[in-house]
Motif scaffolding. Structure first.
Motif, short mmCIF file in Angstrom:
data_model
loop_
_atom_site.label_atom_id
_atom_site.label_comp_id
_atom_site.label_asym_id
_atom_site.label_seq_id
_atom_site.Cartn_x
_atom_site.Cartn_y
_atom_site.Cartn_z
N THR A 1 0.84 -1.20 0.00
CA THR A 1 0.00 0.00 0.00
C THR A 1 0.87 1.25 0.00
OG1 THR A 1 -1.76 -1.15 1.20
CG2 THR A 1 -1.79 1.26 1.26
N TYR B 1 1.42 5.08 -3.08
CA TYR B 1 1.18 6.51 -2.84
C TYR B 1 2.52 7.26 -2.83
CZ TYR B 1 -3.61 5.30 -1.64
OH TYR B 1 -4.90 4.84 -1.69
N LEU C 1 -2.35 3.50 6.63
CA LEU C 1 -2.07 2.56 5.54
C LEU C 1 -3.20 1.54 5.39
CD1 LEU C 1 1.76 1.95 6.04
CD2 LEU C 1 0.65 3.21 4.17
N SER D 1 -6.33 2.11 6.04
CA SER D 1 -7.44 2.82 5.41
C SER D 1 -7.17 3.03 3.92
CB SER D 1 -7.65 4.18 6.09
OG SER D 1 -8.02 4.02 7.44
N LEU D 2 -5.94 3.37 3.58
CA LEU D 2 -5.59 3.57 2.17
C LEU D 2 -5.70 2.26 1.40
CD1 LEU D 2 -2.53 5.97 2.50
CD2 LEU D 2 -4.87 6.54 1.78
N HIS D 3 -5.40 1.16 2.05
CA HIS D 3 -5.55 -0.14 1.39
C HIS D 3 -7.00 -0.38 1.00
CE1 HIS D 3 -5.28 -4.40 0.55
NE2 HIS D 3 -6.20 -4.63 1.45
N ARG E 1 -9.20 1.90 0.40
CA ARG E 1 -9.52 2.82 -0.70
C ARG E 1 -9.06 2.23 -2.03
NH1 ARG E 1 -7.20 8.83 -0.40
NH2 ARG E 1 -8.52 8.80 1.47
N HIS F 1 -3.77 13.35 4.29
CA HIS F 1 -4.05 12.00 4.76
C HIS F 1 -4.42 11.95 6.24
CE1 HIS F 1 -2.81 10.19 1.01
NE2 HIS F 1 -1.64 10.81 1.07
#
Length: 238
Positions: free
Chosen positions: A103, A107, A161, A163-165, A167, A236
């Motif tokens: 992840t 970014y 990370l 949460s971004l995963h 997304r 973020h």
């Protein structure tokens, strides 16, 4: 069972107690049932001179051996169950480490710092968890065991990370991509008992936890200089 009402069992429904003491009242009664049947079957045989008491004592000695075997088998099964549970937790930590690392690489604006944080922690620095029903069917709920030695800033990076995963999995359009979804994980009331990762920048450790360590413990920890890389970018930090 009340001894006043007769033997604890019959020859047809013979049972012994492997949980209690070898010479429990139940087992002594069962020994007499066994001895009486043994004597009946061997009655009249040449050279047979053992008494009911002799057979009963011999049977109780045998029960002691059976009980020991039973206890060892139970312990072996428990040890195997615990070993499998540890392996499953280790595998989940390995997957969590790889997932967070992948992840971070997606970014560019946080890649360098995020990768450095995850790689510094390593697999051992990933959060442990315990399952509501290890080895059972159905969707398990995993309770995250917080690391009391890890700083809130590093924990915030790891949660970001995660949460971004999600997304990435939704492609930003609430359409899930292929692949297994992350396990259901929620905060536990218990802390992880695992040892802290050594050699991290000092600001990776909880300030209160680090301050409570004695000189010897700090020397063993081998903390490095402060990293100054733990501020989460504003875009973020939501």
């Amino acid at each position: 069972w009340d001894p006043k009402h007769g033997p604890c069992c019959t020859v047809e429904d013979f049972r012994i107690d492997l949980q209690g003491l070898p010479r429990s009242e139940w087992n002594k009664s069962a020994a007499l049932v066994f001895a009486a049947e043994y004597m009946r079957r061997r009655q009249g045989r040449q050279g047979e001179n053992r008494t009911l008491e002799d057979v009963s004592k011999a049977w109780l000695t045998h029960v002691m051996a059976l009980r020991l075997q039973y206890k060892h088998k139970q312990q072996d099964e428990l040890d195997e169950k615990e070993r499998k549970a540890r392996n499953r937790r280790r595998q989940r930590k390995h997957k969590l480490y790889n997932r967070r690392l992948q992840t971070a690489l997606e970014y560019p604006d946080i890649k360098d710092r995020a990768v450095a944080i995850v790689e510094s922690l390593g697999q051992d620095g990933m959060s442990s968890d315990e399952s509501d029903h290890e080895g059972h069917r159905g969707e398990a709920m995993y309770h995250i065991l917080d690391k009391d030695w890890l700083s809130k800033q590093v924990t915030a990076w790891l949660r970001m990370l995660d949460s971004l995963h999600l997304r990435l999995r939704y492609n930003g359009k609430w359409r899930a991509t292929a692949g297994a979804w992350p396990h259901f994980r929620t905060t536990s009331l218990h802390d992880s008992k695992g040892a802290p990762v050594k050699g991290l920048p000092v600001d990776f450790y909880s300030r209160n936890w680090y301050g409570a360590q004695n000189t010897f413990a700090r020397e063993q920890l081998q903390a490095k200089e402060q990293s100054n890389t733990l501020a989460i970018p504003a875009e973020h930090a939501k």
